[in-house]
Design a protein around this motif. Sequence first.
Motif, PDB file in Angstrom:
ATOM      1  N   LEU A   1       7.702   1.322  -9.230  1.00  0.00           N
ATOM      2  CA  LEU A   1       6.292   1.553  -9.589  1.00  0.00           C
ATOM      3  C   LEU A   1       5.650   2.563  -8.632  1.00  0.00           C
ATOM      4  O   LEU A   1       4.899   3.441  -9.062  1.00  0.00           O
ATOM      5  CB  LEU A   1       5.511   0.233  -9.577  1.00  0.00           C
ATOM      6  CG  LEU A   1       5.861  -0.751 -10.704  1.00  0.00           C
ATOM      7  CD1 LEU A   1       5.281  -2.134 -10.420  1.00  0.00           C
ATOM      8  CD2 LEU A   1       5.353  -0.241 -12.057  1.00  0.00           C
ATOM      9  N   ARG A   2       5.979   2.445  -7.342  1.00  0.00           N
ATOM     10  CA  ARG A   2       5.418   3.394  -6.367  1.00  0.00           C
ATOM     11  C   ARG A   2       5.938   4.808  -6.620  1.00  0.00           C
ATOM     12  O   ARG A   2       5.215   5.781  -6.397  1.00  0.00           O
ATOM     13  CB  ARG A   2       5.710   2.926  -4.930  1.00  0.00           C
ATOM     14  CG  ARG A   2       4.771   1.785  -4.496  1.00  0.00           C
ATOM     15  CD  ARG A   2       4.981   1.377  -3.034  1.00  0.00           C
ATOM     16  NE  ARG A   2       6.215   0.647  -2.831  1.00  0.00           N
ATOM     17  CZ  ARG A   2       6.359  -0.672  -2.990  1.00  0.00           C
ATOM     18  NH1 ARG A   2       5.334  -1.414  -3.352  1.00  0.00           N
ATOM     19  NH2 ARG A   2       7.518  -1.253  -2.784  1.00  0.00           N
ATOM     20  N   GLN A   3       7.172   4.922  -7.117  1.00  0.00           N
ATOM     21  CA  GLN A   3       7.684   6.257  -7.479  1.00  0.00           C
ATOM     22  C   GLN A   3       6.887   6.843  -8.645  1.00  0.00           C
ATOM     23  O   GLN A   3       6.614   8.037  -8.681  1.00  0.00           O
ATOM     24  CB  GLN A   3       9.167   6.184  -7.868  1.00  0.00           C
ATOM     25  CG  GLN A   3      10.107   6.047  -6.677  1.00  0.00           C
ATOM     26  CD  GLN A   3      11.519   5.616  -7.083  1.00  0.00           C
ATOM     27  OE1 GLN A   3      11.919   5.760  -8.236  1.00  0.00           O
ATOM     28  NE2 GLN A   3      12.261   5.066  -6.134  1.00  0.00           N
TER      29      GLN A   3
ATOM     30  N   PRO B   1      12.302 -11.073 -10.950  1.00  0.00           N
ATOM     31  CA  PRO B   1      11.114 -11.294 -11.761  1.00  0.00           C
ATOM     32  C   PRO B   1       9.903 -11.791 -10.957  1.00  0.00           C
ATOM     33  O   PRO B   1      10.049 -12.407  -9.922  1.00  0.00           O
ATOM     34  CB  PRO B   1      11.580 -12.377 -12.741  1.00  0.00           C
ATOM     35  CG  PRO B   1      12.693 -13.097 -12.037  1.00  0.00           C
ATOM     36  CD  PRO B   1      13.352 -12.094 -11.172  1.00  0.00           C
ATOM     37  N   ARG B   2       8.719 -11.516 -11.485  1.00  0.00           N
ATOM     38  CA  ARG B   2       7.451 -11.918 -10.877  1.00  0.00           C
ATOM     39  C   ARG B   2       6.753 -13.029 -11.677  1.00  0.00           C
ATOM     40  O   ARG B   2       5.783 -13.603 -11.212  1.00  0.00           O
ATOM     41  CB  ARG B   2       6.480 -10.751 -10.853  1.00  0.00           C
ATOM     42  CG  ARG B   2       6.453  -9.795  -9.650  1.00  0.00           C
ATOM     43  CD  ARG B   2       6.348 -10.418  -8.314  1.00  0.00           C
ATOM     44  NE  ARG B   2       5.598  -9.673  -7.331  1.00  0.00           N
ATOM     45  CZ  ARG B   2       6.092  -8.751  -6.513  1.00  0.00           C
ATOM     46  NH1 ARG B   2       7.351  -8.401  -6.558  1.00  0.00           N
ATOM     47  NH2 ARG B   2       5.298  -8.176  -5.617  1.00  0.00           N
ATOM     48  N   THR B   3       7.224 -13.245 -12.911  1.00  0.00           N
ATOM     49  CA  THR B   3       6.643 -14.293 -13.776  1.00  0.00           C
ATOM     50  C   THR B   3       7.797 -14.980 -14.507  1.00  0.00           C
ATOM     51  O   THR B   3       8.898 -14.428 -14.600  1.00  0.00           O
ATOM     52  CB  THR B   3       5.708 -13.688 -14.850  1.00  0.00           C
ATOM     53  OG1 THR B   3       6.486 -12.829 -15.704  1.00  0.00           O
ATOM     54  CG2 THR B   3       4.566 -12.888 -14.240  1.00  0.00           C
TER      55      THR B   3
ATOM     56  N   GLY C   1      -3.833  -5.832  -5.990  1.00  0.00           N
ATOM     57  CA  GLY C   1      -2.932  -6.949  -5.684  1.00  0.00           C
ATOM     58  C   GLY C   1      -2.582  -7.775  -6.906  1.00  0.00           C
ATOM     59  O   GLY C   1      -2.099  -8.898  -6.788  1.00  0.00           O
ATOM     60  N   GLU C   2      -2.831  -7.213  -8.085  1.00  0.00           N
ATOM     61  CA  GLU C   2      -2.527  -7.934  -9.332  1.00  0.00           C
ATOM     62  C   GLU C   2      -1.134  -7.547  -9.827  1.00  0.00           C
ATOM     63  O   GLU C   2      -0.464  -6.704  -9.230  1.00  0.00           O
ATOM     64  CB  GLU C   2      -3.577  -7.578 -10.396  1.00  0.00           C
ATOM     65  CG  GLU C   2      -4.996  -7.996 -10.034  1.00  0.00           C
ATOM     66  CD  GLU C   2      -5.198  -9.503 -10.026  1.00  0.00           C
ATOM     67  OE1 GLU C   2      -4.541 -10.199 -10.819  1.00  0.00           O
ATOM     68  OE2 GLU C   2      -6.017  -9.982  -9.212  1.00  0.00           O
ATOM     69  N   LEU C   3      -0.718  -8.134 -10.953  1.00  0.00           N
ATOM     70  CA  LEU C   3       0.607  -7.852 -11.502  1.00  0.00           C
ATOM     71  C   LEU C   3       0.539  -6.917 -12.694  1.00  0.00           C
ATOM     72  O   LEU C   3      -0.315  -7.063 -13.568  1.00  0.00           O
ATOM     73  CB  LEU C   3       1.296  -9.156 -11.941  1.00  0.00           C
ATOM     74  CG  LEU C   3       1.716 -10.132 -10.845  1.00  0.00           C
ATOM     75  CD1 LEU C   3       2.419 -11.336 -11.464  1.00  0.00           C
ATOM     76  CD2 LEU C   3       2.604  -9.465  -9.812  1.00  0.00           C
ATOM     77  N   VAL C   4       1.455  -5.992 -12.728  1.00  0.00           N
ATOM     78  CA  VAL C   4       1.630  -5.084 -13.853  1.00  0.00           C
ATOM     79  C   VAL C   4       2.153  -5.910 -15.039  1.00  0.00           C
ATOM     80  O   VAL C   4       2.933  -6.844 -14.842  1.00  0.00           O
ATOM     81  CB  VAL C   4       2.648  -3.980 -13.444  1.00  0.00           C
ATOM     82  CG1 VAL C   4       3.021  -3.091 -14.605  1.00  0.00           C
ATOM     83  CG2 VAL C   4       2.088  -3.170 -12.278  1.00  0.00           C
ATOM     84  N   PRO C   5       1.712  -5.613 -16.289  1.00  0.00           N
ATOM     85  CA  PRO C   5       2.142  -6.425 -17.434  1.00  0.00           C
ATOM     86  C   PRO C   5       3.665  -6.566 -17.551  1.00  0.00           C
ATOM     87  O   PRO C   5       4.408  -5.626 -17.230  1.00  0.00           O
ATOM     88  CB  PRO C   5       1.584  -5.651 -18.637  1.00  0.00           C
ATOM     89  CG  PRO C   5       0.420  -4.901 -18.106  1.00  0.00           C
ATOM     90  CD  PRO C   5       0.758  -4.574 -16.672  1.00  0.00           C
TER      91      PRO C   5
HETATM   92  O1  C5P Z   1       7.625  -6.009  -4.875  1.00  0.00           O
HETATM   93  P1  C5P Z   1       6.531  -5.289  -4.124  1.00  0.00           P
HETATM   94  O2  C5P Z   1       5.839  -6.169  -3.147  1.00  0.00           O
HETATM   95  O3  C5P Z   1       6.953  -4.004  -3.560  1.00  0.00           O
HETATM   96  O4  C5P Z   1       5.450  -4.949  -5.243  1.00  0.00           O
HETATM   97  C1  C5P Z   1       4.241  -4.304  -4.913  1.00  0.00           C
HETATM   98  C2  C5P Z   1       3.253  -4.510  -6.013  1.00  0.00           C
HETATM   99  O5  C5P Z   1       3.768  -3.989  -7.230  1.00  0.00           O
HETATM  100  C3  C5P Z   1       2.925  -5.955  -6.322  1.00  0.00           C
HETATM  101  O6  C5P Z   1       1.956  -6.479  -5.445  1.00  0.00           O
HETATM  102  C4  C5P Z   1       2.415  -5.834  -7.735  1.00  0.00           C
HETATM  103  O7  C5P Z   1       1.100  -5.335  -7.770  1.00  0.00           O
HETATM  104  C5  C5P Z   1       3.322  -4.783  -8.319  1.00  0.00           C
HETATM  105  N1  C5P Z   1       4.486  -5.375  -8.998  1.00  0.00           N
HETATM  106  C6  C5P Z   1       4.287  -5.960 -10.243  1.00  0.00           C
HETATM  107  N2  C5P Z   1       5.334  -6.525 -10.905  1.00  0.00           N
HETATM  108  C7  C5P Z   1       6.574  -6.507 -10.387  1.00  0.00           C
HETATM  109  C8  C5P Z   1       6.798  -5.921  -9.117  1.00  0.00           C
HETATM  110  C9  C5P Z   1       5.717  -5.362  -8.437  1.00  0.00           C
HETATM  111  O8  C5P Z   1       3.164  -5.991 -10.736  1.00  0.00           O
HETATM  112  N3  C5P Z   1       7.602  -7.046 -11.064  1.00  0.00           N
END
Ligand code: C5P
Length: 190
Positions: free
Chosen positions: A36-38, A88-90, A57-61
């Motif tokens: 995502l940062r790239q 995974p994040r969710t 600080g939220e999550l990408v869909p």
């Molecule tokens: O994994 P990392 O801490 O580098 O992720 C940074 C940010 O990228 C997260 O705080 C979130 O906003 C987003 N992210 C996300 N979904 C993911 C991974 C990262 O929304 N699966």
Amino acid sequence: MINLVLFGPPGAGKGTQAIFLARKFNLVHLSTGDLLRQEIAAQTDLGRIADEIISKGELVPDSIVIDMIESKLKKPKTTVGFIFDGFPRTVPQAQALDQLLRKHHSKVSVMLCLEVEKEELIDRLLKRGLTSGRCDDADAATIENRINVYNEKTAPIIRYYESQGKYHPIQGTGPIEEITSRLKETVENM
Ligand code: C5P
Ligand code: MG
């Protein structure tokens, strides 16, 4: 194939340890945060969407990150396996990962969960923020929100892997090399 899910709250050391584990077990390191940062750095449409979400600080869909992982899994056919860092994040992402790996006749081998207490996470992230240039490490309120989002949306994944017998909690504090040893040992013993 060996597929490791490296799990834990923000600041637990996933990125640091993923690099060591990838080298040790010859795995492809997939960090959705890095991807995502790239996108943000390349100023793509996706990057613009992600930037706004990440800086809060939220999550990408789910659909966005699942598509990113899907396209990465398609690429190298010869790899020994993958290490998933920050994904995974969710729970829906965990389910999607199972489905994607099944398509490749594979599965998650183990989920390694780095355990670190909240005060130490905040300390580490604030310290990292001094040099990382990451906007989501810069202030205490955003860090607090990321930890809350982790507890609400991400931590339920633990039960998902626990029910499959794949959940391995690992102490994420102490010298970095000792944490690496604990992780390696768990992978070697599986
Ligand atoms: O994994 P990392 O801490 O580098 O992720 C940074 C940010 O990228 C997260 O705080 C979130 O906003 C987003 N992210 C996300 N979904 C993911 C991974 C990262 O929304 N699966
Ligand atoms: Mg990371």
